[in-house]
Design a protein around this motif. Structure first.
Motif, mmCIF file in Angstrom:
data_model
loop_
_atom_site.group_PDB
_atom_site.id
_atom_site.type_symbol
_atom_site.label_atom_id
_atom_site.label_comp_id
_atom_site.label_asym_id
_atom_site.label_seq_id
_atom_site.Cartn_x
_atom_site.Cartn_y
_atom_site.Cartn_z
ATOM 1 N N ALA A 1 72.768 56.619 55.601
ATOM 2 C CA ALA A 1 73.621 55.991 54.581
ATOM 3 C C ALA A 1 74.317 54.770 55.152
ATOM 4 O O ALA A 1 74.435 53.725 54.490
ATOM 5 N N GLY A 2 74.790 54.882 56.399
ATOM 6 C CA GLY A 2 75.425 53.744 57.043
ATOM 7 C C GLY A 2 74.461 52.583 57.219
ATOM 8 O O GLY A 2 74.821 51.421 57.006
ATOM 9 N N ARG A 3 73.222 52.878 57.581
ATOM 10 C CA ARG A 3 72.222 51.819 57.757
ATOM 11 C C ARG A 3 71.898 51.137 56.431
ATOM 12 O O ARG A 3 71.731 49.916 56.377
ATOM 13 N N ARG A 4 71.808 51.919 55.372
ATOM 14 C CA ARG A 4 71.536 51.310 54.060
ATOM 15 C C ARG A 4 72.665 50.378 53.652
ATOM 16 O O ARG A 4 72.440 49.309 53.072
ATOM 17 N N LEU A 5 73.886 50.788 53.956
ATOM 18 C CA LEU A 5 75.029 49.928 53.631
ATOM 19 C C LEU A 5 74.999 48.645 54.452
ATOM 20 O O LEU A 5 75.349 47.576 53.939
ATOM 21 N N VAL A 6 74.618 48.732 55.701
ATOM 22 C CA VAL A 6 74.490 47.527 56.534
ATOM 23 C C VAL A 6 73.511 46.557 55.885
ATOM 24 O O VAL A 6 73.799 45.363 55.735
ATOM 25 N N ASP A 7 72.342 47.067 55.486
ATOM 26 C CA ASP A 7 71.336 46.214 54.852
ATOM 27 C C ASP A 7 71.852 45.623 53.547
ATOM 28 O O ASP A 7 71.656 44.434 53.264
ATOM 29 N N GLU A 8 72.521 46.446 52.750
ATOM 30 C CA GLU A 8 73.018 45.982 51.455
ATOM 31 C C GLU A 8 74.080 44.905 51.621
ATOM 32 O O GLU A 8 74.052 43.874 50.925
ATOM 33 N N LEU A 9 75.018 45.105 52.541
ATOM 34 C CA LEU A 9 76.075 44.115 52.747
ATOM 35 C C LEU A 9 75.511 42.819 53.327
ATOM 36 O O LEU A 9 75.956 41.728 52.964
ATOM 37 N N ARG A 10 74.529 42.946 54.219
ATOM 38 C CA ARG A 10 73.925 41.740 54.782
ATOM 39 C C ARG A 10 73.230 40.921 53.690
ATOM 40 O O ARG A 10 73.346 39.690 53.654
ATOM 41 N N ILE A 11 72.534 41.599 52.802
ATOM 42 C CA ILE A 11 71.870 40.901 51.698
ATOM 43 C C ILE A 11 72.903 40.260 50.780
ATOM 44 O O ILE A 11 72.758 39.101 50.367
ATOM 45 N N ARG A 12 73.964 40.993 50.451
ATOM 46 C CA ARG A 12 75.003 40.431 49.581
ATOM 47 C C ARG A 12 75.654 39.214 50.219
ATOM 48 O O ARG A 12 75.945 38.225 49.532
ATOM 49 N N ASP A 13 75.884 39.274 51.526
ATOM 50 C CA ASP A 13 76.473 38.132 52.223
ATOM 51 C C ASP A 13 75.560 36.915 52.119
ATOM 52 O O ASP A 13 76.022 35.789 51.891
#
Length: 271
Positions: free
Chosen positions: A137-149
């Protein structure tokens, strides 16, 4: 400048907590966003009291603060008697009957952005499948936030282009970053990132037909990357990058990497 049309990051965090609750059966889950050295707890699943809501956790304090500083998941099987953490937040934590806790930091490009906690009211160690799902879950959030940024950067860049204040090097950096993310993303997310990248370039009708991977490599080389650096960014082998670069140069009728980049820019294959 504030984010443009960006969804609330806490919504993504809440969705991951609920997902872990369903898939792993973890009874208590909570978390929040990190700003500077402070974590604000705002999302909860399975809590019985409201004492954790709005709690500010400082770096190096408690299990979460230690995890933020370490940049990796940390756990304790007996929170009340744990000697490896400070006990600044005992009252709200123990009021929930929590004993075993796992803290998972969400680190994006070296910066803590959020924290996820999973907890049991028993003293069993937090491990196995439940721990794996928390880390996922933490890794998915990393990917999601990086894409949003990256999308935020793209939107700001487009606004700058419209006002005539865009920096060409910034355009190239954003373009290369979007294509790199698109290559790693799946499904609709990858397609949308590719569409946003394409808005930065409009190839001429008579331009050489390059494959997407050849364009990816040229975009990285245009930033000054070596073959090894481009390979790392695109998750390719250096030999593969060299092969794509050679193929692109042949199609463009050039002999050096610099000539290939220059001709690709003139043809608006890359910004």
């Amino acid at each position: 400048m504030p984010p443009l049309l960006r969804p609330r990051d806490t919504d993504a965090l809440r969705a991951e907590l609920r997902r872990v609750a369903v898939e792993a059966g973890v009874p208590v889950l909570f978390g929040g966003e990190v700003a500077g050295d402070a974590l604000l707890l705002s999302e909860f699943v399975g809590t019985r009291t409201g004492l954790l809501r709005g709690l500010v956790v400082r770096s190096r304090s408690g299990l979460g603060g230690a995890s933020m500083v370490a940049g990796r998941p940390l756990s304790v099987s007996d929170y009340r008697n744990a000697s490896t953490i400070t006990h600044d937040y005992d009252a709200p934590v123990l009021s929930e009957g929590i004993r075993s806790v796992l803290a998972v930091p969400v680190i994006v490009d070296g910066v803590p952005r959020a924290m996820l906690y999973g907890a049991y009211r028993s003293g069993a160690p937090f491990g196995g499948r439940a721990a794996d799902l928390m880390v996922d879950a933490g890794r998915r959030l990393v990917d999601e936030l990086r894409i949003r940024d990256e999308v935020d950067r793209r939107l700001r860049l487009r606004e700058a282009q419209q006002t005539g204040t865009a920096n060409p090097e910034t355009i190239r950096e954003v373009y290369a970053g979007l294509r790199s993310l698109a290559a790693r993303a799946e499904g609709d997310t990858g397609a949308e990132l590719q569409r946003l990248a394409d808005l930065l370039s409009a190839p001429q009708m008579d331009a050489a037909h390059l494959t997407p991977r050849e364009v990816d490599v040229l975009a990285q080389i245009a930033l000054g990357c070596t073959n090894a650096e481009a390979a790392e960014r695109l998750s390719l082998k250096p030999e593969t990058v060299k092969s794509y670069l050679r193929s692109a140069a042949n199609k463009l009728g050039t002999r050096t990497r610099h000539e290939a980049v220059s001709r690709a820019r003139r043809a608006r294959l890359i910004p």
